[in-house]
Every structure is written in structure tokens, then in C-alpha cells.
Design an enzyme around this catalytic site. Structure first.
Site, PDB file in Angstrom:
ATOM      1  N   HIS A   1     -16.239 -27.114  13.881  1.00 10.68           N
ATOM      2  CA  HIS A   1     -16.130 -25.773  13.297  1.00 10.68           C
ATOM      3  C   HIS A   1     -15.448 -24.876  14.328  1.00 10.68           C
ATOM      4  O   HIS A   1     -15.520 -25.122  15.530  1.00 10.68           O
ATOM      5  CB  HIS A   1     -17.546 -25.275  12.988  1.00 10.68           C
ATOM      6  CG  HIS A   1     -17.623 -24.016  12.200  1.00 10.68           C
ATOM      7  ND1 HIS A   1     -17.453 -22.777  12.777  1.00 10.68           N
ATOM      8  CD2 HIS A   1     -17.887 -23.789  10.883  1.00 10.68           C
ATOM      9  CE1 HIS A   1     -17.604 -21.838  11.849  1.00 10.68           C
ATOM     10  NE2 HIS A   1     -17.861 -22.419  10.695  1.00 10.68           N
TER      11      HIS A   1
ATOM     12  N   ASP B   1     -24.059 -28.943  18.104  1.00 11.23           N
ATOM     13  CA  ASP B   1     -24.018 -27.959  17.025  1.00 11.23           C
ATOM     14  C   ASP B   1     -24.754 -28.569  15.836  1.00 11.23           C
ATOM     15  O   ASP B   1     -24.246 -29.460  15.162  1.00 11.23           O
ATOM     16  CB  ASP B   1     -22.557 -27.657  16.682  1.00 11.23           C
ATOM     17  CG  ASP B   1     -22.407 -26.797  15.429  1.00 11.23           C
ATOM     18  OD1 ASP B   1     -23.425 -26.469  14.789  1.00 11.23           O
ATOM     19  OD2 ASP B   1     -21.252 -26.467  15.075  1.00 11.23           O
TER      20      ASP B   1
ATOM     21  N   GLN C   1     -25.326 -27.846  10.592  1.00 12.55           N
ATOM     22  CA  GLN C   1     -25.296 -28.576   9.326  1.00 12.55           C
ATOM     23  C   GLN C   1     -26.295 -29.733   9.277  1.00 12.55           C
ATOM     24  O   GLN C   1     -26.343 -30.447   8.270  1.00 12.55           O
ATOM     25  CB  GLN C   1     -23.883 -29.100   9.065  1.00 12.55           C
ATOM     26  CG  GLN C   1     -22.839 -28.014   8.889  1.00 12.55           C
ATOM     27  CD  GLN C   1     -23.053 -27.183   7.635  1.00 12.55           C
ATOM     28  OE1 GLN C   1     -23.698 -27.605   6.683  1.00 12.55           O
ATOM     29  NE2 GLN C   1     -22.489 -25.983   7.626  1.00 12.55           N
TER      30      GLN C   1
ATOM     31  N   LYS D   1     -28.693 -21.038   7.016  1.00 14.79           N
ATOM     32  CA  LYS D   1     -28.302 -22.315   6.404  1.00 14.79           C
ATOM     33  C   LYS D   1     -29.516 -23.189   6.085  1.00 14.79           C
ATOM     34  O   LYS D   1     -29.378 -24.269   5.501  1.00 14.79           O
ATOM     35  CB  LYS D   1     -27.333 -23.074   7.316  1.00 14.79           C
ATOM     36  CG  LYS D   1     -25.989 -22.377   7.494  1.00 14.79           C
ATOM     37  CD  LYS D   1     -25.036 -23.212   8.314  1.00 14.79           C
ATOM     38  CE  LYS D   1     -23.790 -22.433   8.713  1.00 14.79           C
ATOM     39  NZ  LYS D   1     -22.921 -22.082   7.576  1.00 14.79           N
TER      40      LYS D   1
ATOM     41  N   CYS E   1     -13.420 -22.988   7.979  1.00 12.04           N
ATOM     42  CA  CYS E   1     -13.528 -22.692   9.422  1.00 12.04           C
ATOM     43  C   CYS E   1     -13.440 -23.967  10.263  1.00 12.04           C
ATOM     44  O   CYS E   1     -14.111 -24.095  11.288  1.00 12.04           O
ATOM     45  CB  CYS E   1     -14.824 -21.934   9.731  1.00 12.04           C
ATOM     46  SG  CYS E   1     -14.871 -20.278   9.053  1.00 12.04           S
TER      47      CYS E   1
END
Length: 413
Positions: A124, A201, A204, A227, A371
Site C-alpha cells: 500500500h 503492515d 488487511q 477496518k 492506493c
């Protein structure tokens, strides 16, 4: 509630019952943000009505109550990611700020011009641009591990991308475009073999699968509340305590200090050293409530439900002529190499046109480069259509998506 009572779950999200353009909403933009259950909204409203006061510094009753809720939320996050201590849990505004915090403080204190940070081709922008800014400001070098044509990391080349100038590896756990689930534990082991710390990261992955920072062995991990059914504007940076001790403060102001004089300022202990100013203490309470919500359902149960949706959607979409799904191929059985996301293109039709017409039929998907422009362009496109799933989505909604696509394609061809 039965093993997975989807109707019971959907009742917790009133927005799913609304109509858009005269049709029942089908919400498949969960990778961008999820809807919020009533319990999260109720918890935040209750705090504003009953315990609203600035935290940590007040001696009065409301401040002490708000402080207790705020620090209970930190403890809840610690349990959620299996950190050793609440000292390792820093509240941020989201994954983006958490990565920027590490980029600025790590590069300032641990890197010199010519030193390298290694990312991947599937990151991202939040895990690309902060490092590029440091490259402009400090002369560090950003290297990126390539991917295969079907959206998997070229792990056989990892060893050649780690050099004696590599100071940090920063990788996504799950691709927000392709859903690719990266073997982060293996990557962390290889990096640690060279004494290189790793930032993960998890924006997700946190909503979709259990995370154990100690089992993974990561040095930093970032994720966002919005999220995972929590409020916007709140996120988390997990940092291994010995690393957070070594890094300088990110911002200056109230709360992050111990003493201040015109001659000298000393900084607060962890984790407050990195939390300048008034925190969004109501949002931390909302985040903790969201964590309680998904934990009560069970992340393994949620994961299984979403994998079922993913398999079903993939099978149905593959039957549409001219439609191409990007990313890892699904296996007939066994664990999937991807999670909760289907990104696709259709021959000769721009994704924006498809997405616009799907919206008229009540189906919310995301179009664009999500993104992650370098990734989408690496796969030969400028834009894709992305349907992303959550714990409240149904197989009937997948049918509605497929029917809507079949309806709009003849209009666009």
C-alpha cells in the site's frame, strides 16, 4: 447464536438494511472500511454521555473513569495481538500514522545515507511513500522485492535483496488489492538471521485472522480500527519494547514528557513517549469493544466464513466471459493463498464504468488502484474492480454481485 448465525450478526449492523438507489445495499468495500456494530456505537455514545473527560492527568472522578477505560482498551489490544506488555502498544490514528512513526524515528536514529529499507511490490502507498520521504530527506535507499505474475512474492530472491546495508524490512501481511497472504513468519526468520528488524503492515489481516506478534517474531506491527469494525481515526503500533526504548519520540507536546524546562526536557516512559497530546480516548474504547465483538464470534470462525465467500465468489466470477481475476490462484482444497478479496478486470471495459453502474444496482465495490499503484501497474493495469468481504456478508450477496455484473456488461460492451 448458532455456529455462524449470519442473520443474527447482520442485525448488529443496521446500515446493511438500508436501500441505495432503491435497492438493498450490498456492501463489498470492506477492505477500505468496515461497517460498525451497534455495540461499538453504543459504547462510544455511552462514554461521551457518562465518562467524558481528558485522560491521565485529571484527579477528578470522570477523568479517572475515562483513563481506566482508555488503559483497559490498551490491555485489550495487548491481549488481541499477544504482546508481552502494554508498554508495547502505542495508539495512533491508524496504520498510516503507525508506519510513519516507525519510518521517521527509525530512520532518524538507526539509519544513515545509503542504508536500505526493503519493502515489496505489493505494498500500500502507506508502506511506500513514508520511506520515499525518508530517502529524499536522509538519503536512505528503498528497495522492493518483486512479485510473480500471479501476485506472489518472489521469496527465492529474498536473500539477494538483503544486503549489508539493509536496516529494516517492512512488508504487508495481506495485500489489499490481491488478498495475497504473505508468509511473514518465514520472512521475519530470514531477516532476523541477518539481525534485521521487521515491520508488518497488518491492516488487511487483523480483521480476518488471529495475530500473535510473539509467534510471528515481528519487531513492529501496525493496524487500523476502522477496518475491523471499530471507529475511524484510531490505530495501533505494536513495537517490541527494546526497540521502542531505542527510538526517539515521534511528536512533541503534552503527555509524552516527564519534565519540561527552558533548559531541558525529559520524555515519558513507554508507551506514552509516542503519544503526544490528547488521545482519542473514546475511539480506543470503541476499538476495544470491536475487538471484543469479533473475539466473541471467533477469528477462526470469521476466517472460515470469509474463505467460503471467497471460494464461492471466485467460482461464480470465473464463469463470466472476459472477466479476469488477479492474484493467486485458488487451490481445490487446503488453505487458500489469499484472503477476503477478489480483484478483477473485464476485457475492454474500464473498471470505473462497471463500478458506477454496479452502484446504481445497490452494489458497493471499489475501483481504481486501491492506493497500490505500483502493484496494479506491475500486473499490467491502471485500475481494477475490488470486492472485499467481511463477517456480515452472505453468499446471496455474492449472487447479487454476479447478477449485477452480468446485467451491466452488455450495456458497456
Amino acid at each position: 447464536m448458532t455456529m455462524y448465525d449470519i442473520n443474527h450478526i447482520r442485525e448488529d449492523f443496521p446500515i446493511l438494511g438500508r436501500e441505495v438507489h432503491g435497492r438493498r445495499l450490498v456492501y463489498f468495500d470492506n477492505a477500505a472500511t468496515t461497517q460498525k456494530p451497534l455495540c461499538v456505537l453504543d459504547a462510544m455514545r455511552s462514554e461521551y454521555l457518562n465518562q467524558n473527560a481528558n485522560v491521565h492527568r485529571g484527579v477528578h472522578y470522570l477523568s479517572q473513569q475515562a483513563t481506566e477505560l482508555h488503559e483497559q482498551a490498551r490491555q485489550r489490544v495487548r491481549q488481541f495481538v499477544h504482546a508481552r506488555s502494554t508498554n508495547e502498544i502505542v495508539f495512533t490514528r491508524g496504520t498510516t500514522e503507525a508506519i510513519n512513526l516507525v519510518a521517521q524515528t527509525f530512520c532518524l536514529s538507526q539509519m544513515r545515507a545509503g542504508d536500505e529499507v526493503l519493502v515489496t511490490d505489493m505494498e500500500h502507498h502507506s508502506n511506500i511513500v513514508p520511506w520515499q520521504m525518508q530517502a529524499m530527506q536522509r538519503g536512505i535507499v528503498v528497495r522492493h522485492l518483486p512479485i510473480t505474475d500471479d501476485g506472489m512474492l518472489c521469496l527465492d530472491r529474498l536473500h539477494s535483496f538483503i544486503t549489508d546495508r539493509t536496516r529494516l524490512v517492512s512488508i504487508c501481511h495481506v495485500s489489499n488489492v490481491l488478498g495475497t497472504v504473505n508468509p511473514v513468519a518465514d520472512i521475519i526468520r530470514q531477516a532476523h538471521h541477518h539481525d534485521i528488524p521487521v515491520l508488518v503492515d497488518a491492516a488487511q489481516s487483523a480483521p480476518h485472522m488471529p495475530i500473535d506478534v510473539q509467534a510471528l517474531g515481528c519487531d513492529f506491527l501496525a493496524f487500523s480500527g476502522h477496518k475491523m469494525y471499530g471507529p475511524t481515526g484510531i490505530g495501533v503500533l505494536y513495537g517490541r519494547e527494546e526497540w521502542l526504548d531505542r527510538l526517539p519520540p515521534y511528536q512533541g507536546g503534552g503527555e509524552m514528557i516527564s519534565t519540561v524546562s527552558w533548559e531541558h526536557t525529559t520524555f515519558n516512559e513507554l508507551p506514552f513517549k509516542f503519544e503526544a497530546g490528547t488521545p482519542d480516548y473514546v475511539a480506543t474504547h470503541g476499538l476495544a469493544t470491536a475487538i471484543d465483538y469479533i473475539t466473541a464470534i471467533g477469528l477462526d470462525t470469521i476466517h472460515a466464513h470469509e474463505q467460503s465467500l471467497l471460494r464461492y465468489a471466485t467460482r461464480q466470477l470465473q464463469q463470466i466471459e472476459g472477466l479476469h481475476i488477479l492474484g493467486p490462484r485458488l487451490t481445490a482444497d487446503g488453505p487458500l493463498p489469499k484472503d477476503a478479496v477478489v480483484s478483477f478486470v473485464v476485457d475492454g471495459i474500464h473498471p470505473l464504468d462497471i463500478g458506477t453502474l454496479l452502484d446504481q444496482l445497490g452494489v458497493a465495490v471499489r475501483t481504481g488502484h486501491h492506493c497500490a499503484q505500483p502493484l496494479v501497474e506491475r500486473l499490467g493495469h491502471t485500475s481494477t474492480i475490488r470486492a472485499s468481504f467481511a463477517l456480515y456478508n452472505t453468499h446471496d450477496e455474492v449472487d447479487a454481485l454476479v447478477a449485477a455484473i452480468r446485467r451491466v456488461l452488455p450495456m458497456l460492451r
